[in-house]
Design an enzyme around this catalytic site. Structure first.
Site, PDB file in Angstrom:
ATOM      1  N   GLU A  87      18.193 -19.188  12.716  1.00  0.00           N
ATOM      2  CA  GLU A  87      16.891 -20.207  13.324  1.00  0.00           C
ATOM      3  C   GLU A  87      16.954 -21.529  12.777  1.00  0.00           C
ATOM      4  O   GLU A  87      16.560 -22.439  13.649  1.00  0.00           O
ATOM      5  CB  GLU A  87      15.560 -19.347  12.789  1.00  0.00           C
ATOM      6  CG  GLU A  87      15.301 -18.315  13.329  1.00  0.00           C
ATOM      7  CD  GLU A  87      14.694 -18.068  14.723  1.00  0.00           C
ATOM      8  OE1 GLU A  87      14.809 -19.621  15.239  1.00  0.00           O
ATOM      9  OE2 GLU A  87      14.763 -17.165  15.235  1.00  0.00           O
ATOM     10  N   SER A 346     -25.642  21.837 -17.525  1.00  0.00           N
ATOM     11  CA  SER A 346     -25.715  22.015 -18.981  1.00  0.00           C
ATOM     12  C   SER A 346     -24.870  20.836 -19.679  1.00  0.00           C
ATOM     13  O   SER A 346     -24.453  20.882 -20.980  1.00  0.00           O
ATOM     14  CB  SER A 346     -25.285  23.252 -19.559  1.00  0.00           C
ATOM     15  OG  SER A 346     -26.069  24.248 -19.246  1.00  0.00           O
TER      16      SER A 346
END
Length: 725
Positions: A87, A346
């Site tokens: 590129e 509980s």
């Protein structure tokens, strides 16, 4: 002549200088008037990571795009070499624009009447990503201006990082990291040569070169890159030959969806954060998921499960399961049950006894009365409906007796109990504290319970769960810990004597202090456990609050708790008994040290853990006058019927449904009635977990199909399936 030439040259220099200054001033003015807006592309995706760096879940951004912020250090070095070669070979030399490339591209466009090769640098490509333009000369000038802006404000590495993050990769994928994960299921630093070459060329035509949709086009484009790499000697001829033979192996890969509910919560808390790191251990999380799936496969398809594992030292949450299955609507998988307010059953009893220990009201062998009794207008009963009479405090806690817990709650007062929780930042969610809190008459979350139980391993100080690495340790604002180190050890030691639910012992011989809880109507089943290093919490139930008959903390949540503990490494820390916790010999019924009681008044002797050797007297029933060495009044009344109660308990049979039998098919007719029978006459019956009055089933009122029939005698149940046609 020389003077004239010199004058012309001087004028040219002045004109050139003036032109450059004018152009710079013009650029500077445009830069002020039209600043580069980096926000136009929107946010990057939010990605949730494990402690080890693996992805737990990734969210698209507000525009539906998967984009991960990345820099060059996070990318394969070969990819960067290939990118530059293909590129922009002079990326680090030019000022954002490569004049030679531009001239070449313009000439080819003029000569051939179409685009032959691009003249855009990486900087220009980044500019176009943020400011797309039409393919006109004005559009190109705009791109040049934006490229110069980038070079003015950023260095080369920053510009490269923008390219690596925002470059289009097909569909809603942007950036090399997101593309690598979605197409190859790996991070960008793990790309091989051919994968890197492919991702170099995809941005040229993202829609056409997508490897998941157009593998042939992608292959042709990739091979073009490979040839260019050979030309510029980035690869050897042998590498070129081998790379060309490699087929395209890419598809749309689904990213992990682990801990989806936690990930959702963390993203909602920090929607602009790109990377959120947790303390989740990926291996442990996968094992917990497998354990829950295996256990849940045997249970109702309407039940959900929540599991959380916390490191006691820093509160780091290392495993998290907010629901049974995030994608299962029948189980309400989208509801995070670690945050749901439910009845704790509980599970708060240990803290009642701990506060009584710290207030000097009891010791571990204090005489408690497990007998039928009333506390004002409140008359609690045990889960089994049976009573054991005189009980040691530690045994009452281990066997989770209800009446003794309420007796001690009355002594410390519900107001004091709620106040101590409030100091820790935990709301019991009751309008007014009352004795029913002892048995789950309030609301609490799994997260809060895990925080509370961590105090047993932290010398009485709680730690709140910490979910993300940037989150500070969640210390409470309380002036003092929830309980003393002495009370914490006595309670933890007591709970560690409860045997595991379905195995001989825990892995590594781990000592686990644990407690179960079952809310009223079988709506919630809990199991919370603590070891030296870890606190683990499990909840099972229906998120819609419907009952599930026969479900208890012991038979459903307990096994998952121990399965989870068995997945954890061996503990490095052990709970150490404080020097001030000493063993003393005490007498019943007074509860005092044997040295303080005459032999004729010491009816039975017990060994007790005490704080600083103190042996407080037995709690007396309020409003009654009794001698120190007498049995409590409620106990004296109960003893008259104790033989009957004991016989009832010993003769209780395990419930078994006699009729109908399991997998019975019933072809019903009008007004048909079914007589239900079990081996226990007083058993209560449930159809699909809903209570049935009596023992007759009216078939006209029942829809056709499969049903579950359950018979229960207190906590013991038996179920069969029937089909009605």
């Amino acid at each position: 002549m020389a003077i004239k030439l010199k004058s012309v040259l001087w004028r040219f220099i002045r004109f050139g200088t003036l032109l450059c200054v004018s152009l710079f001033a013009f650029f500077y003015l445009l830069n002020i008037l039209f600043p580069f807006d980096y926000s136009v592309k929107g946010q990057v995706s939010t990605t949730i990571y494990t402690e080890q760096g693996q992805i737990l879940r990734q969210f698209s951004n507000e525009q539906g795009i998967y984009r991960i912020a990345v820099d060059s250090d996070d990318v394969s070095p070969f990819y960067l070499k290939a990118l530059m070669a293909y590129e922009d070979r002079y990326f680090y030399q030019h000022f954002g624009v490569n004049p030679l490339s531009l001239v070449r591209a313009l000439y080819q466009h003029w000569h051939y009447g179409r685009v032959i090769s691009g003249g855009s640098t990486l900087t220009m490509q980044v500019a176009r990503m943020f400011y797309p333009h039409s393919r006109t000369y004005l559009g190109k000038l705009t791109q040049l201006f934006r490229a110069l802006q980038l070079e003015w404000h950023l260095d080369k590495d920053q510009i490269l990082n923008l390219y690596l993050t925002f470059t289009p990769m097909g569909g809603n994928i942007e950036g090399v990291q997101a593309a690598s994960l979605r197409y190859f299921g790996k991070t960008a630093d793990q790309l091989n040569l051919t994968e890197a070459a492919l991702l170099v060329v995809v941005p040229q035509r993202p829609s056409l070169y997508r490897p998941d949709r157009h593998p042939k086009r992608a292959l042709k484009a990739r091979n073009k890159v490979i040839e260019r790499l050979l030309t510029f000697e980035v690869i050897t001829q042998y590498q070129q030959k081998m790379m060309r033979q490699e087929p395209i192996k890419a598809g749309r890969t689904s990213l992990p969806q682990s801990t989806p509910l936690l990930a959702r919560e963390l993203r909602q808390q920090a929607p602009v954060d790109a990377n959120i790191k947790t303390y989740i251990n990926q291996t442990l999380q996968a094992d917990v998921d497998a354990v829950v799936a295996r256990r849940l496969s045997r249970l109702s398809n309407q039940l959900s499960v929540a599991v959380m594992v916390m490191d006691n030292r820093q509160g780091h949450v290392i495993a998290y399961k907010g629901s049974a299955d995030f994608y299962n609507a029948q189980r309400f998988g989208h509801v995070d049950m670690t945050k749901a307010v439910r009845s704790p059953g509980s599970t708060l009893k240990p803290f009642i006894y701990a506060m009584a220990l710290d207030r000097g009201l009891v010791h571990s062998a204090s005489l408690l009365t497990d007998v039928p009794r009333s506390f004002g207008d409140y008359s609690p009963t045990n889960f089994s409906q049976a009573f054991a009479g005189p009980m040691r405090l530690d045994m009452a806690l281990r066997t989770s007796k209800n009446v003794p817990a309420v007796q001690v709650m009355e002594a410390i007062t519900p107001e004091y109990f709620a106040e101590q929780f409030a100091k820790q930042g935990i709301d019991l969610r009751v309008a007014k504290p009352n004795l029913a809190i002892a048995l789950g008459g309030n609301g609490i979350t799994l997260r809060e319970l895990i925080s509370l139980y961590s105090a047993l391993a932290r010398q009485g100080e709680i730690v709140k769960p910490v979910f993300r690495q940037s989150q500070a340790l969640a210390k409470t604002e309380s002036v003092e810990p929830l309980m003393s180190a002495e009370a914490a050890w006595i309670i933890a030691n007591t709970l560690s004597k409860i045997p595991p639910p379905d195995r001989a012992k825990a892995a590594y011989g781990r000592r686990i202090s644990w407690k179960t809880g079952t809310s009223y109507g079988f709506r919630d089943a809990w199991a919370i456990g603590v070891s030296g290093d870890y606190t683990v919490g499990v909840w099972i139930g229906r998120p819609d609050g419907a009952p599930h008959v026969g479900q208890t903390g012991a038979n459903q949540a307990g096994p998952i708790l121990f399965d989870t503990f068995d997945l954890l490494p061996a503990d490095k820390l052990r709970l150490t008994r404080p020097p001030s916790v000493v063993k003393q010999q005490i007498c019943w019924p007074s509860g005092l040290n044997t040295a303080l009681v005459r032999d004729e008044n010491c009816l039975t002797k017990h060994s007790a853990w005490t704080i600083n050797g103190l042996t407080p007297a037995t709690l007396k029933q309020r409003g009654t006058a009794q001698g120190l060495h007498q049995w409590p009044l409620a106990m004296q009344v109960w003893q008259q019927t104790a033989s009957f109660t004991s016989a009832s308990v010993s003769q209780r049979s395990k419930v078994k449904i006699v009729f109908p039998r399991d997998k019975t098919s019933i072809f019903s007719y009008a007004k048909q009635r079914l007589l239900l029978k079990s081996n226990v006459e007083q058993a209560k019956w449930y159809l699909n977990d809903k209570y049935i009055e009596g023992v007759v089933l009216e078939l006209d009122d029942i829809r056709r199909g499969d049903h579950k029939l359950t018979a229960c005698d207190q906590a013991d149940c038996d179920s069969v399936s029937i089909a009605i046609y």
